[in-house]
Design a protein around this motif. Sequence first.
Motif, PDB file in Angstrom:
ATOM      1  N   HIS A  42     -12.280 -35.390  37.073  1.00  0.00           N
ATOM      2  CA  HIS A  42     -12.042 -36.145  35.841  1.00  0.00           C
ATOM      3  C   HIS A  42     -11.709 -35.205  34.682  1.00  0.00           C
ATOM      4  O   HIS A  42     -12.249 -34.119  34.583  1.00  0.00           O
ATOM      5  N   LEU A  44     -10.071 -35.223  30.238  1.00  0.00           N
ATOM      6  CA  LEU A  44      -9.862 -36.035  29.039  1.00  0.00           C
ATOM      7  C   LEU A  44      -8.564 -35.599  28.335  1.00  0.00           C
ATOM      8  O   LEU A  44      -8.468 -34.460  27.863  1.00  0.00           O
ATOM      9  N   SER A  45      -7.623 -36.504  28.225  1.00  0.00           N
ATOM     10  CA  SER A  45      -6.332 -36.141  27.635  1.00  0.00           C
ATOM     11  C   SER A  45      -6.463 -35.788  26.155  1.00  0.00           C
ATOM     12  O   SER A  45      -5.687 -34.995  25.623  1.00  0.00           O
ATOM     13  N   HIS A  46      -7.463 -36.344  25.493  1.00  0.00           N
ATOM     14  CA  HIS A  46      -7.615 -36.080  24.055  1.00  0.00           C
ATOM     15  C   HIS A  46      -8.426 -34.813  23.779  1.00  0.00           C
ATOM     16  O   HIS A  46      -8.677 -34.494  22.619  1.00  0.00           O
ATOM     17  N   THR A  83       2.093 -47.249  34.551  1.00  0.00           N
ATOM     18  CA  THR A  83       0.804 -47.808  34.132  1.00  0.00           C
ATOM     19  C   THR A  83       0.813 -49.329  34.283  1.00  0.00           C
ATOM     20  O   THR A  83      -0.165 -49.929  34.719  1.00  0.00           O
ATOM     21  N   ASP A 108      -5.343 -43.224  35.859  1.00  0.00           N
ATOM     22  CA  ASP A 108      -4.693 -41.911  35.706  1.00  0.00           C
ATOM     23  C   ASP A 108      -3.356 -42.039  34.986  1.00  0.00           C
ATOM     24  O   ASP A 108      -3.007 -41.213  34.132  1.00  0.00           O
ATOM     25  N   ARG A 111      -3.858 -42.414  31.378  1.00  0.00           N
ATOM     26  CA  ARG A 111      -4.283 -41.131  30.808  1.00  0.00           C
ATOM     27  C   ARG A 111      -3.087 -40.196  30.628  1.00  0.00           C
ATOM     28  O   ARG A 111      -2.960 -39.499  29.604  1.00  0.00           O
ATOM     29  N   HIS A 112      -2.191 -40.191  31.605  1.00  0.00           N
ATOM     30  CA  HIS A 112      -1.009 -39.328  31.498  1.00  0.00           C
ATOM     31  C   HIS A 112      -0.117 -39.778  30.326  1.00  0.00           C
ATOM     32  O   HIS A 112       0.431 -38.941  29.605  1.00  0.00           O
ATOM     33  N   GLN A 114      -1.125 -41.183  27.615  1.00  0.00           N
ATOM     34  CA  GLN A 114      -1.814 -40.731  26.398  1.00  0.00           C
ATOM     35  C   GLN A 114      -1.535 -39.239  26.154  1.00  0.00           C
ATOM     36  O   GLN A 114      -1.304 -38.818  25.017  1.00  0.00           O
ATOM     37  N   ASP A 217      -3.750 -34.728  39.440  1.00  0.00           N
ATOM     38  CA  ASP A 217      -3.913 -36.170  39.676  1.00  0.00           C
ATOM     39  C   ASP A 217      -2.820 -36.673  40.619  1.00  0.00           C
ATOM     40  O   ASP A 217      -3.072 -37.466  41.532  1.00  0.00           O
TER      41      ASP A 217
END
Lengths: 307, 82
Positions: A42, A44-46, A83, A108, A111-112, A114, A217
Motif C-alpha cells: 500500500h 499514498l499518492s498524496h 477507474t 489502485d 490512486r494513480h 490522483q 501496482d
Amino acid sequence: MADTLEQLATQGDPGTLTSEDQASRIQLLDPQQLYELWEKQHWLSHEIDFSRDKDHWANLTDEERDYFVWGLAAFFIGEERVTTQFCGLVMAYEDESEEAFLTTQQVDEARHSQFFDRFYREVIGIDDPSWEQRLGRVREELNDSFVKLFDEVLVEANQRLIADPASLEAKVDFCTTYHMVIEGTLALTGQNFITTYLENNDLLPGFVDGFRKVARDEHRHVAYGTWFLKEKCGSDEAMGARMRATLHELLPVASGVLVPKGADPNDWEMLGYTSAEVNEFAFKALSRRLKAIGVPLVAEAPEEVPA
Amino acid sequence: MSPPAAASAAPTPASQPRTPGSEAERVRADVWVCESCGFVYDPAEGDPDGGIPPGTAFADIPDDWFCPVCGARKSDFKRYEE
C-alpha cells in the motif's frame, strides 16, 4: 524501416520449444495471494514529495518537456478512464478472493489518477480549477489511436461485462484488452523507457518515486490478468483462439498509441529510443507473457472475434 | 519484505543431480522470486526467451532484464527463502 508492434505480432512468436516447456510450468499467484500482496504494498499518492521536481521541470529541454507532456497525458487520462471502465470486471468475480482483489485494482486506478493529477497541477502547472477542466486540457495531447482504444474499445468491453457479468467470453475479451494490451503492452512499455530515462539523468525524483509505485501496482494487475487468462484459455483451444483474435484486432491500434504526437508512425524516436527499440520491448513483454498463459502468438491469419 | 506467498511456486527440478557443495548445488541455491507476481527465477533453467541461458546466476543477469510474467524489473526480485 523498423517493424511496428503490429508487424512483429503478425510474425508470431519466435521462441523455442525449450522455453515454451519452461513457460508451461510457471506457477502464478492466485487472487487471494495478490490481494495479500496489495495490503503489503500500500502507498499514498498524496505523500509523494514533488518539492524538487518543479525546478527540474523548469530546467528540462523543450524536447523533453514536449515528450513528457504528451507521454504522461496517456497515463493520466488512461488511469481516469480505467477507474470508471473497470466496474464490469469487478461485477464478474467468481469467488470472494477474486472479488477482493478486483476491488483493490479499481482503487489502485483511482490512486494513480490522483498521483498524475497532482503532478500536472503541482509540477507541470496545469492549474485549471476543476478536475474535469484539467482532464479536458490534458486530453488535447492524445492521438486518435488512444481515443479509439480507451473511449471505444475499452468502454464497449466494459459495457458487455456489465450487461452479462457471467459471460466468460466477455470476461476473456476484457482481460485481453485491458491486462494484456493496455497495461501489459502499452503501460509497462512506456513506464520502462520513461523511468529508465529519468533515472539515468537523475531527473524528477518525486515523479520517479510515484511512477515506480504505479508500476508495481500494475505488475500486480498484470499478474492477475495472466493468472485469469491461463486458467480460462491456457487449455481451452476455443478461448485461446478468441484471445489471439482480440490481440490481432487490437495490436494495430495499440501500435498507434505509442507514436508520439506528429511523428511518422513507422519511424519515430522518443527520449533517444528508436521506434524499433520501443516496439521490440513491447512485443517481447507481450509474447513472453502469452507463453506463460499457454496461448503463444501464431503467424497464421487470425479468426474473426465472435460477436 | 519476505517473498510473497508464491513461495508455493517452488523452483522446478534441475536436470543436474543435486550434489551438496557442487557447482550445480551452488547455482540451485541462487533462486530469486518476483515480488509482484511470484515468478521464480531458477538459474538452472535461466530465461531463454529473455536472452538468459541456463546456468546464469541472478547477479549476472543484465539490469534491463524484466519478469516474463508481470514485467517487474530485476530490482523487484528478492532472494527465495524456503
